[in-house]
Write a protein that holds these residues in place. Structure first.
Motif, short mmCIF file in Angstrom:
data_model
loop_
_atom_site.label_atom_id
_atom_site.label_comp_id
_atom_site.label_asym_id
_atom_site.label_seq_id
_atom_site.Cartn_x
_atom_site.Cartn_y
_atom_site.Cartn_z
N VAL A 47 0.84 -1.20 0.00
CA VAL A 47 0.00 0.00 0.00
C VAL A 47 0.88 1.25 0.00
O VAL A 47 0.66 2.19 -0.78
CB VAL A 47 -0.97 0.00 1.20
N LYS A 48 1.91 1.28 0.86
CA LYS A 48 2.82 2.43 0.93
C LYS A 48 3.53 2.65 -0.40
O LYS A 48 3.68 3.78 -0.86
CB LYS A 48 3.86 2.23 2.04
N ALA A 49 3.99 1.56 -1.02
CA ALA A 49 4.72 1.67 -2.29
C ALA A 49 3.81 2.22 -3.40
O ALA A 49 4.25 3.05 -4.20
CB ALA A 49 5.27 0.30 -2.69
N ILE A 50 2.56 1.80 -3.43
CA ILE A 50 1.62 2.29 -4.45
C ILE A 50 1.33 3.77 -4.22
O ILE A 50 1.29 4.56 -5.16
CB ILE A 50 0.32 1.45 -4.45
N GLN A 51 1.16 4.15 -2.96
CA GLN A 51 0.90 5.56 -2.65
C GLN A 51 2.10 6.43 -3.00
O GLN A 51 1.95 7.57 -3.45
CB GLN A 51 0.55 5.73 -1.16
#
Length: 186
Positions: free
Chosen positions: A80-84
């Motif tokens: 999730v962090k990487a996509i954001q």
């Protein structure tokens, strides 16, 4: 080097340029969801930057949605962090087990920007192909100066390299046209 060796090396390098363009175009967003959009996302997984496709099963269950099903549930937060943090402009929705990315349809302005991006990528690929042609022609000139190739061989070699250049530029143009048409589809 012989004519064949110069031509083969040029063809190999040109093929790699077209392959790179294909990979870059896969990551350009269209109106539909595609797992190619998230292929370039890298996730910090136990201290190493790992491609998302090695950490999860990617699918498109609906035309406007990408489903990310991690092999290891503990990595959901990192994904999730990487996509954001990526420049995708998509907001991930997570239930702790799977991540859903809703891909909104594109406005006309966004479509034009993406179409221009495709044209820029294609031009970069064409420039790379022309640089490869220049390198191959220089190599042929050196071989002719060293008396390995005759003047007729030199002309034949340059003709062969030019025909390869035209062939690969045509491939680049086809890829760019198809992608631009796909983007402009409503």
């Amino acid at each position: 080097m012989s004519i064949e060796e110069i031509a083969l090396e040029a063809e190999d390098r040109m093929e790699k340029s077209v392959t790179l363009l294909t990979d870059q175009l896969r990551g350009v967003r269209t109106g539909r969801a595609s797992t190619g959009l998230v292929d370039s996302v890298r996730v910090d997984y136990y201290g190493s930057s790992t491609p998302l496709k090695q950490l999860a099963n990617l699918s498109t269950p609906e035309p406007q949605q990408i489903l990310i099903r991690p092999f290891d549930q503990s990595v959901v937060g990192d994904i999730v962090k990487a996509i954001q943090a990526s420049d995708l402009g998509l907001t991930p929705n997570s239930d702790g087990k799977v991540i859903r990315l809703n891909v909104p349809s594109l406005s006309v302005e966004q479509r034009k920007k993406l179409s221009n991006r495709v044209k820029d990528l294609a031009e970069e690929a064409r420039v790379a192909i022309r640089n490869i042609r220049r390198d191959a022609n220089k190599q042929a000139d050196v071989e002719q100066a060293d008396k390995i190739l005759t003047e007729d061989d030199l002309a034949t070699c340059k003709e062969e390299v030019q025909s390869l250049t035209k062939k690969f530029e045509a491939k680049v143009n086809d890829l760019a046209e198809k992608k631009a048409a796909e983007i402009m589809e409503v």
